[in-house]
Design an enzyme around this catalytic site. Structure first.
Site, mmCIF file in Angstrom:
data_model
loop_
_atom_site.group_PDB
_atom_site.id
_atom_site.type_symbol
_atom_site.label_atom_id
_atom_site.label_comp_id
_atom_site.label_asym_id
_atom_site.label_seq_id
_atom_site.Cartn_x
_atom_site.Cartn_y
_atom_site.Cartn_z
ATOM 1 N N GLY A 37 45.917 -20.642 -29.473
ATOM 2 C CA GLY A 37 46.445 -19.818 -30.564
ATOM 3 C C GLY A 37 47.908 -20.243 -30.837
ATOM 4 N N ARG B 17 34.199 -22.127 -34.526
ATOM 5 C CA ARG B 17 32.685 -21.911 -34.932
ATOM 6 C C ARG B 17 32.403 -22.460 -36.445
ATOM 7 N NH1 ARG B 17 30.045 -21.359 -31.004
ATOM 8 N NH2 ARG B 17 28.302 -20.570 -32.362
ATOM 9 N N HIS C 7 43.154 -28.863 -39.318
ATOM 10 C CA HIS C 7 42.183 -30.194 -38.674
ATOM 11 C C HIS C 7 43.091 -31.080 -38.057
ATOM 12 C CE1 HIS C 7 38.462 -31.781 -37.842
ATOM 13 N NE2 HIS C 7 39.156 -33.078 -38.177
HETATM 14 C C1 GAR Z 1 44.656 -27.573 -33.134
HETATM 15 O O1 GAR Z 1 44.877 -28.753 -32.501
HETATM 16 C C2 GAR Z 1 43.749 -27.418 -34.237
HETATM 17 O O2 GAR Z 1 43.969 -28.371 -35.260
HETATM 18 C C3 GAR Z 1 42.175 -27.695 -33.858
HETATM 19 O O3 GAR Z 1 42.307 -26.970 -32.483
HETATM 20 C C4 GAR Z 1 43.661 -26.789 -31.969
HETATM 21 C C5 GAR Z 1 43.888 -25.297 -31.842
HETATM 22 O O4 GAR Z 1 45.079 -25.274 -31.115
HETATM 23 N N1 GAR Z 1 41.501 -27.326 -34.631
HETATM 24 C C6 GAR Z 1 40.133 -27.849 -34.660
HETATM 25 O O5 GAR Z 1 39.772 -28.936 -34.253
HETATM 26 C C7 GAR Z 1 39.386 -27.362 -35.827
HETATM 27 N N2 GAR Z 1 38.175 -28.237 -35.858
HETATM 28 P P1 GAR Z 1 45.802 -23.632 -31.091
HETATM 29 O O6 GAR Z 1 44.891 -22.696 -30.546
HETATM 30 O O7 GAR Z 1 46.935 -24.063 -29.957
HETATM 31 O O8 GAR Z 1 46.321 -23.653 -32.583
#
Ligand code: GAR
Length: 196
Positions: free
Chosen positions: A13, A92, A110
């Protein structure tokens, strides 16, 4: 009028923390809920520590029944009455019924320069392709995965000795800058989208 914002997460998060901190530092939006499909997501405690209500709906007992999982998640979301829903590392896939319900008011970040590299392993794919630049995209969520009008992008160089992890770390720094900036403009009705 300040907007009510709910955030969906699946992991640590770090993007959610940046969004909450920027909202709490201003008067343009208020974080009303942080919800996760993983009860062990590290971000839930971080949100609670910042004084934001949290909810966890474990997707596993629902098996393949995405609609039932989403109905349980929706109970929490609707109770929080958000104007805007932010996906921040929410891993999800959502049904078209869910995305339609929040169409025009659901944002996602993304870790690629969309429309390149939808889905997973974005950094490895950018390195493999020999791209000179990588980055991240904030976009409006539509029924199509990682599609939808683009609200903002940030770019970083891909360096010769990059691994997926080093590139991910460089991109994440930009995600933390980009997402709050785009959310603020969106909440204030100042954002302009373009199709990816
Ligand atoms: C982030 O890099 C976000 O862009 C990616 O997951 C990570 C979450 O990090 N999202 C995806 O890949 C969505 N398809 P966080 O929990 O530290 O924010």
């Amino acid at each position: 009028m300040s907007k009510r914002v709910a955030i969906l997460i699946s992991g640590g998060g770090s993007n959610m923390v940046r969004l909450v901190k920027e909202m709490q530092a201003g008067d343009w939006a208020v974080p009303v809920l942080v919800a996760s499909n993983d009860p062990d997501a590290g971000g839930l405690k971080k949100a609670a520590d910042m004084g934001v209500p949290t909810a966890a709906v474990d997707h596993k007992p629902f098996g393949k029944d995405r609609a039932a999982f989403e109905a349980a998640l929706l109970d929490h979301i609707e109770a929080a009455k958000p104007d805007i829903l932010c996906l921040a590392g929410f891993m999800r896939i959502l049904t078209p019924e869910f995305t339609r319900r929040f169409e025009g008011r659901m944002l996602n970040i993304h870790p690629s320069l969309l429309p390149k590299y939808k889905g997973l392993h974005t950094h490895a794919r950018a390195i493999e392709a020999g791209d000179a630049q990588a980055g991240c995209t904030v976009h409006l969520v539509t029924a199509e995965l990682d599609d939808g009008p683009i609200l903002g992008q940030a770019r970083v160089p891909v360096l010769p000795d990059d691994t997926p992890n080093t590139l991910a770390a460089r991109v994440l720094v930009e995600e933390h800058r980009l997402y709050p900036k785009v959310l603020e403009a969106f909440a204030k009705g100042e954002s302009h989208s373009r199709t990816g």
